[in-house]
Motif scaffolding. Structure first.
Motif, PDB file in Angstrom:
ATOM      1  N   ASP A 204      -3.358  -5.445  -6.487  1.00  0.00           N
ATOM      2  CA  ASP A 204      -3.899  -4.822  -7.486  1.00  0.00           C
ATOM      3  C   ASP A 204      -3.683  -3.175  -7.564  1.00  0.00           C
ATOM      4  O   ASP A 204      -3.603  -2.367  -8.923  1.00  0.00           O
ATOM      5  CB  ASP A 204      -5.503  -4.766  -7.755  1.00  0.00           C
ATOM      6  N   GLN A 205      -3.735  -2.616  -6.521  1.00  0.00           N
ATOM      7  CA  GLN A 205      -3.142  -1.165  -6.716  1.00  0.00           C
ATOM      8  C   GLN A 205      -1.853  -1.020  -6.839  1.00  0.00           C
ATOM      9  O   GLN A 205      -1.866   0.240  -7.496  1.00  0.00           O
ATOM     10  CB  GLN A 205      -3.556  -1.104  -4.665  1.00  0.00           C
TER      11      GLN A 205
ATOM     12  N   ASP B  43      -7.145   2.920   1.445  1.00  0.00           N
ATOM     13  CA  ASP B  43      -7.077   1.342   1.545  1.00  0.00           C
ATOM     14  C   ASP B  43      -8.003   0.279   1.608  1.00  0.00           C
ATOM     15  O   ASP B  43      -8.733   0.512   1.997  1.00  0.00           O
ATOM     16  CB  ASP B  43      -6.335   1.183   3.209  1.00  0.00           C
ATOM     17  N   ALA B  44      -7.569  -0.277   0.314  1.00  0.00           N
ATOM     18  CA  ALA B  44      -8.646  -1.132  -0.320  1.00  0.00           C
ATOM     19  C   ALA B  44      -8.951  -2.623   0.669  1.00  0.00           C
ATOM     20  O   ALA B  44      -9.735  -3.374   0.007  1.00  0.00           O
ATOM     21  CB  ALA B  44      -8.919  -1.150  -1.708  1.00  0.00           C
TER      22      ALA B  44
ATOM     23  N   ALA C 179      -1.140   1.496 -10.058  1.00  0.00           N
ATOM     24  CA  ALA C 179      -0.800   3.102  -9.719  1.00  0.00           C
ATOM     25  C   ALA C 179       0.827   2.522 -10.084  1.00  0.00           C
ATOM     26  O   ALA C 179       1.273   3.578 -11.411  1.00  0.00           O
ATOM     27  CB  ALA C 179      -0.194   2.669  -8.368  1.00  0.00           C
TER      28      ALA C 179
ATOM     29  N   MET D 179      -4.302   7.960  -1.913  1.00  0.00           N
ATOM     30  CA  MET D 179      -4.782   6.061  -3.023  1.00  0.00           C
ATOM     31  C   MET D 179      -5.759   5.380  -1.421  1.00  0.00           C
ATOM     32  O   MET D 179      -5.054   5.596  -0.401  1.00  0.00           O
ATOM     33  CB  MET D 179      -4.215   5.332  -3.244  1.00  0.00           C
TER      34      MET D 179
ATOM     35  N   LEU E 256       1.057  -1.546   0.243  1.00  0.00           N
ATOM     36  CA  LEU E 256       0.260   0.009  -0.017  1.00  0.00           C
ATOM     37  C   LEU E 256       0.968   1.554   0.408  1.00  0.00           C
ATOM     38  O   LEU E 256       0.295   2.086  -0.346  1.00  0.00           O
ATOM     39  CB  LEU E 256      -0.733  -0.513   1.567  1.00  0.00           C
TER      40      LEU E 256
ATOM     41  N   ALA F 235       2.326   1.787  -3.604  1.00  0.00           N
ATOM     42  CA  ALA F 235       0.776   2.170  -4.291  1.00  0.00           C
ATOM     43  C   ALA F 235       0.732   3.378  -3.994  1.00  0.00           C
ATOM     44  O   ALA F 235       0.295   4.218  -5.262  1.00  0.00           O
ATOM     45  CB  ALA F 235      -0.118   0.917  -3.820  1.00  0.00           C
ATOM     46  N   ARG F 236       1.239   3.606  -2.968  1.00  0.00           N
ATOM     47  CA  ARG F 236       0.210   5.330  -2.536  1.00  0.00           C
ATOM     48  C   ARG F 236       1.267   6.370  -2.867  1.00  0.00           C
ATOM     49  O   ARG F 236       1.433   7.222  -3.877  1.00  0.00           O
ATOM     50  CB  ARG F 236       0.421   5.433  -1.104  1.00  0.00           C
TER      51      ARG F 236
END
Length: 93
Positions: A58-59, A50-51, A63, A48, A25, A28-29
């Motif tokens: 996927d994130q 947090d999913a 990204a 982005m 994460l 990705a961010r």
């Protein structure tokens, strides 16, 4: 990046909970932030969300692909690759 994402998808939940998902994460961010800065200089980048740990791979993929579209030189590409490699090491996957 695809290798890191694939490793995350194959990792056991315990590894994702330990550090893998958090590292993913964060990566990705950062990749998303860089893409937004290049696309809209001066605009405040959005964070982005947090999913969840099972979406982290996927994130990263989304990204990284967004960033790849806006990179303008080889140095930027090398820097992004270095970020991915370092995050994968910290994630332990």
């Amino acid at each position: 990046m695809d290798h890191f994402a694939d490793r995350l998808r194959a990792a056991p939940q315990s590894r994702l909970q330990r550090n893998g998902a958090a590292e993913a994460l964060a990566l990705a961010r950062e990749l998303a932030r860089r893409a937004q800065v290049l696309e809209a200089p001066g605009a405040e980048p959005r964070v982005m969300p947090d999913a969840g740990m099972f979406a982290a791979a996927d994130q990263i993929t989304v990204a990284a692909h967004d960033l790849a579209v806006v990179l303008t030189n080889e140095g930027e590409v090398e820097d992004a690759v270095r970020l991915v490699e370092e995050a994968q090491k910290r994630a332990g996957v």
